[in-house]
Design a protein around this motif. Structure first.
Motif, PDB file in Angstrom:
ATOM      1  N   UNK A   1       0.874  -1.167   0.000  1.00  0.00           N
ATOM      2  CA  UNK A   1       0.000   0.000   0.000  1.00  0.00           C
ATOM      3  C   UNK A   1       0.913   1.219   0.000  1.00  0.00           C
ATOM      4  N   UNK A   2       0.915   1.963  -1.114  1.00  0.00           N
ATOM      5  CA  UNK A   2       1.817   3.104  -1.281  1.00  0.00           C
ATOM      6  C   UNK A   2       1.303   4.305  -0.487  1.00  0.00           C
ATOM      7  N   UNK A   3       0.052   4.674  -0.736  1.00  0.00           N
ATOM      8  CA  UNK A   3      -0.590   5.757   0.007  1.00  0.00           C
ATOM      9  C   UNK A   3      -2.099   5.577  -0.108  1.00  0.00           C
ATOM     10  N   UNK A   4      -2.864   6.621   0.193  1.00  0.00           N
ATOM     11  CA  UNK A   4      -4.321   6.484   0.186  1.00  0.00           C
ATOM     12  C   UNK A   4      -4.900   6.334  -1.216  1.00  0.00           C
ATOM     13  N   UNK A   5      -4.117   6.594  -2.258  1.00  0.00           N
ATOM     14  CA  UNK A   5      -4.615   6.513  -3.634  1.00  0.00           C
ATOM     15  C   UNK A   5      -4.024   5.370  -4.443  1.00  0.00           C
ATOM     16  N   UNK A   6      -2.838   4.903  -4.087  1.00  0.00           N
ATOM     17  CA  UNK A   6      -2.117   3.934  -4.913  1.00  0.00           C
ATOM     18  C   UNK A   6      -1.700   2.686  -4.139  1.00  0.00           C
ATOM     19  N   UNK A   7      -1.674   1.558  -4.864  1.00  0.00           N
ATOM     20  CA  UNK A   7      -1.142   0.305  -4.340  1.00  0.00           C
ATOM     21  C   UNK A   7      -0.281  -0.341  -5.425  1.00  0.00           C
ATOM     22  N   UNK A   8       0.598  -1.237  -5.018  1.00  0.00           N
ATOM     23  CA  UNK A   8       1.349  -2.055  -5.956  1.00  0.00           C
ATOM     24  C   UNK A   8       0.689  -3.426  -5.996  1.00  0.00           C
ATOM     25  N   UNK A   9       0.415  -3.931  -7.211  1.00  0.00           N
ATOM     26  CA  UNK A   9      -0.240  -5.224  -7.357  1.00  0.00           C
ATOM     27  C   UNK A   9       0.617  -6.152  -8.217  1.00  0.00           C
ATOM     28  N   UNK A  10       0.475  -7.450  -7.975  1.00  0.00           N
ATOM     29  CA  UNK A  10       1.189  -8.449  -8.767  1.00  0.00           C
ATOM     30  C   UNK A  10       0.357  -9.727  -8.803  1.00  0.00           C
ATOM     31  N   UNK A  11       0.518 -10.488  -9.888  1.00  0.00           N
ATOM     32  CA  UNK A  11      -0.170 -11.771 -10.001  1.00  0.00           C
ATOM     33  C   UNK A  11       0.804 -12.934 -10.224  1.00  0.00           C
ATOM     34  N   UNK A  12       2.081 -12.631 -10.399  1.00  0.00           N
ATOM     35  CA  UNK A  12       3.077 -13.673 -10.598  1.00  0.00           C
ATOM     36  C   UNK A  12       3.159 -14.172 -12.032  1.00  0.00           C
ATOM     37  N   UNK A  13       2.301 -13.680 -12.906  1.00  0.00           N
ATOM     38  CA  UNK A  13       2.317 -14.112 -14.299  1.00  0.00           C
ATOM     39  C   UNK A  13       2.686 -12.939 -15.196  1.00  0.00           C
ATOM     40  N   UNK A  14       1.727 -12.090 -15.499  1.00  0.00           N
ATOM     41  CA  UNK A  14       2.020 -10.910 -16.312  1.00  0.00           C
ATOM     42  C   UNK A  14       2.708  -9.838 -15.477  1.00  0.00           C
ATOM     43  N   UNK A  15       2.227  -9.611 -14.288  1.00  0.00           N
ATOM     44  CA  UNK A  15       2.820  -8.642 -13.361  1.00  0.00           C
ATOM     45  C   UNK A  15       3.559  -9.406 -12.279  1.00  0.00           C
ATOM     46  N   UNK A  16       4.863  -9.482 -12.433  1.00  0.00           N
ATOM     47  CA  UNK A  16       5.688 -10.255 -11.508  1.00  0.00           C
ATOM     48  C   UNK A  16       6.132  -9.395 -10.335  1.00  0.00           C
ATOM     49  N   UNK A  17       6.614 -10.057  -9.309  1.00  0.00           N
ATOM     50  CA  UNK A  17       7.053  -9.364  -8.100  1.00  0.00           C
ATOM     51  C   UNK A  17       8.201  -8.405  -8.371  1.00  0.00           C
ATOM     52  N   UNK A  18       9.029  -8.712  -9.353  1.00  0.00           N
ATOM     53  CA  UNK A  18      10.148  -7.850  -9.683  1.00  0.00           C
ATOM     54  C   UNK A  18       9.731  -6.517 -10.279  1.00  0.00           C
TER      55      UNK A  18
END
Length: 92
Positions: A29-46
């Motif tokens: 959770x970056x701030x009240x407006x933004x988060x970082x998301x990942x699914x391990x496939x298209x959006x990887x943890x890196x």
């Protein structure tokens, strides 16, 4: 403020963009407006996706395994995220 109840490991669905209708875990959770998301496939943890909270459908499902591993800075892999999301696909 939409993100009052957001947590690491919470399941969300993208409602806009290229990832529309796909499930993800909140990685940070970056701030009240933004988060970082990942699914391990298209959006990887890196390279997780920075996404506005208003473009996400928030589910009341928090995967404790993902939450504990990320919070305690254990080694989390993309395969682990994919497996956990596959388990949750039927529930959400």
């Amino acid at each position: 403020m939409l993100s009052n109840n957001l947590s690491v490991g919470q399941v969300v669905k993208a409602t806009s963009g290229k990832e529309k209708d796909k499930l993800f875990f909140i990685i940070k959770v970056v701030d009240h407006q933004y988060v970082l998301i990942a699914d391990g496939k298209k959006r990887k943890l890196g390279k997780p996706k920075l996404k506005k909270v208003k473009h996400l459908e928030i589910y009341n499902v928090i995967n404790n395994k993902v939450n504990n591993k990320i919070s305690s800075e254990q080694n989390v892999t993309d395969v682990f995220l994919r497996v956990e999301l596959t388990k949750l696909n039927d529930l959400v």
